[in-house]
Design an enzyme around this catalytic site. Sequence first.
Site, PDB file in Angstrom:
ATOM      1  N   HIS A 157     -98.822  42.123  60.155  1.00 45.70           N
ATOM      2  CA  HIS A 157     -97.553  42.358  61.205  1.00 45.70           C
ATOM      3  C   HIS A 157     -97.798  43.475  62.162  1.00 45.70           C
ATOM      4  O   HIS A 157     -98.331  44.329  61.865  1.00 45.70           O
ATOM      5  CB  HIS A 157     -96.283  42.874  60.251  1.00 45.70           C
ATOM      6  N   HIS A 168     -93.763  33.853  54.293  1.00 41.35           N
ATOM      7  CA  HIS A 168     -93.737  34.690  53.147  1.00 41.35           C
ATOM      8  C   HIS A 168     -92.872  34.148  51.857  1.00 41.35           C
ATOM      9  O   HIS A 168     -91.541  33.716  51.968  1.00 41.35           O
ATOM     10  CB  HIS A 168     -93.088  36.017  53.477  1.00 41.35           C
ATOM     11  N   GLU A 217     -93.241  36.859  47.216  1.00 42.99           N
ATOM     12  CA  GLU A 217     -93.776  38.402  46.951  1.00 42.99           C
ATOM     13  C   GLU A 217     -92.779  39.164  46.094  1.00 42.99           C
ATOM     14  O   GLU A 217     -93.002  39.507  45.023  1.00 42.99           O
ATOM     15  CB  GLU A 217     -93.710  39.042  48.681  1.00 42.99           C
ATOM     16  N   HIS A 224    -102.905  37.703  57.816  1.00 38.14           N
ATOM     17  CA  HIS A 224    -101.493  38.298  57.342  1.00 38.14           C
ATOM     18  C   HIS A 224    -101.321  39.453  57.917  1.00 38.14           C
ATOM     19  O   HIS A 224    -101.862  40.576  56.869  1.00 38.14           O
ATOM     20  CB  HIS A 224    -101.212  37.930  55.855  1.00 38.14           C
ATOM     21  N   ASP A 255    -101.531  43.000  55.768  1.00 34.26           N
ATOM     22  CA  ASP A 255    -100.014  43.281  55.749  1.00 34.26           C
ATOM     23  C   ASP A 255     -99.580  44.466  56.841  1.00 34.26           C
ATOM     24  O   ASP A 255     -99.132  43.736  58.104  1.00 34.26           O
ATOM     25  CB  ASP A 255     -99.348  43.172  54.424  1.00 34.26           C
TER      26      ASP A 255
HETATM   27  N1  HPA Z   1     -93.239  41.592  53.749  1.00 30.05           N
HETATM   28  C1  HPA Z   1     -92.031  40.911  54.196  1.00 30.05           C
HETATM   29  N2  HPA Z   1     -91.539  41.043  55.516  1.00 30.05           N
HETATM   30  C2  HPA Z   1     -92.362  42.091  56.109  1.00 30.05           C
HETATM   31  C3  HPA Z   1     -93.550  42.626  55.813  1.00 30.05           C
HETATM   32  C4  HPA Z   1     -93.910  42.390  54.385  1.00 30.05           C
HETATM   33  O1  HPA Z   1     -94.732  43.159  53.842  1.00 30.05           O
HETATM   34  N3  HPA Z   1     -93.829  43.468  56.551  1.00 30.05           N
HETATM   35  C5  HPA Z   1     -93.228  43.205  57.502  1.00 30.05           C
HETATM   36  N4  HPA Z   1     -92.114  42.470  57.371  1.00 30.05           N
HETATM   37 ZN    ZN Z   2     -96.149  40.242  55.236  1.00 31.94          ZN
END
Ligand code: HPA
Ligand code: ZN
Length: 330
Positions: free
Chosen positions: A21, A199, A202, A19, A280
């Site tokens: 990006h 995702h 969160e 995970h 992340d």
């Molecule tokens: N959460 C959701 N979308 C995202 C994130 C994240 O932490 N980072 C980049 N896009």
């Molecule tokens: Zn993420």
Amino acid sequence: MSQPAQISVANRLPFCELHVHIEGTLEPPTIFALARAKGMALPYDSEAELSDAYQFTDLQSFLNLYYANLQVLQTEDDFYELAASYLRRAHVGGVAHAEMFVDPQAHSKRGISAATVLGGLQRAITAVSRETGITSSIIVCVLRDDPVEDAERMLDSVLESGFAVTGLGLDSAEVGYPPSLFKGVFDKARAAGLRLVAHAGEEGPAEYVWQALDTLGVERIDHGNRALEDPALVTRLANDHIPLTMCPFSNVRLRVIRELSDFPLRKALDAGLQITINSDDPAYFGGYLDDNLRALASTFSLTHEDCAELARNSVKASFMSAAERQRLEC
Ligand code: HPA
Ligand code: ZN
């Protein structure tokens, strides 16, 4: 007494990062260097001023900066350098395999094709694997706060590009954009042989995690913190061995939790959940995978066996082939 954990290059456990990006690995010096090279104006006078702006109140406040900054990424070489830098840094931090998220829609809306983005990433994967041995693959993500038709177009352009992509994910602003909106896109990706993740949980409710599992049919949940509020969901995740790719520093910086000691590490492990630790958006949240692990080890007094369990979880949860996984089993 069990040994205290040491997360170091010398005492390397084979971790997979599942995970991350790739646009979230864009560090302030690179943002300035790329902007300068392209004659682009930035609303900050210095790298320090930009870094000082990294004070987030929630996911959206972070995404605003993330989308603004990634505009400096324009050429295939920019994406190559971005991914090569991340993979070298991940290797030094003990990552043996990385599955990198990328947001093609964030680039296509600026006129940059999926082939330009994926071409740069693929070249970096090949080059840095030769250099260091790290293996890596790409998961393209749907921007859930953009129209469903944009997601469909993105998937088509990725498939048409001919570049190897392992999976499809779902990211960006969560609340108000339930996974079920994207059932058609995920069905098409599954039919094309892609692995599926999303995702969920969160900032959004446990209901979004149920939808990701039951409507989209994902194999892993990214974050999933709020799943812990729903005992029936915890049982489902544990029984079906659905991994959660969790991100401690991200949770603190985006105020999903108040401080690192509130990270639900023990709660999730005690519930039998297959959790993995990830960075992340490391350029924004204060560190890479090894930094997250070191902080957890210190906050939760993790033993070497605790860390080995997290490493094993990450290998099991990866989308590597059985043979590739065997190479990393510990
Ligand atoms: N959460 C959701 N979308 C995202 C994130 C994240 O932490 N980072 C980049 N896009
Ligand atoms: Zn993420």
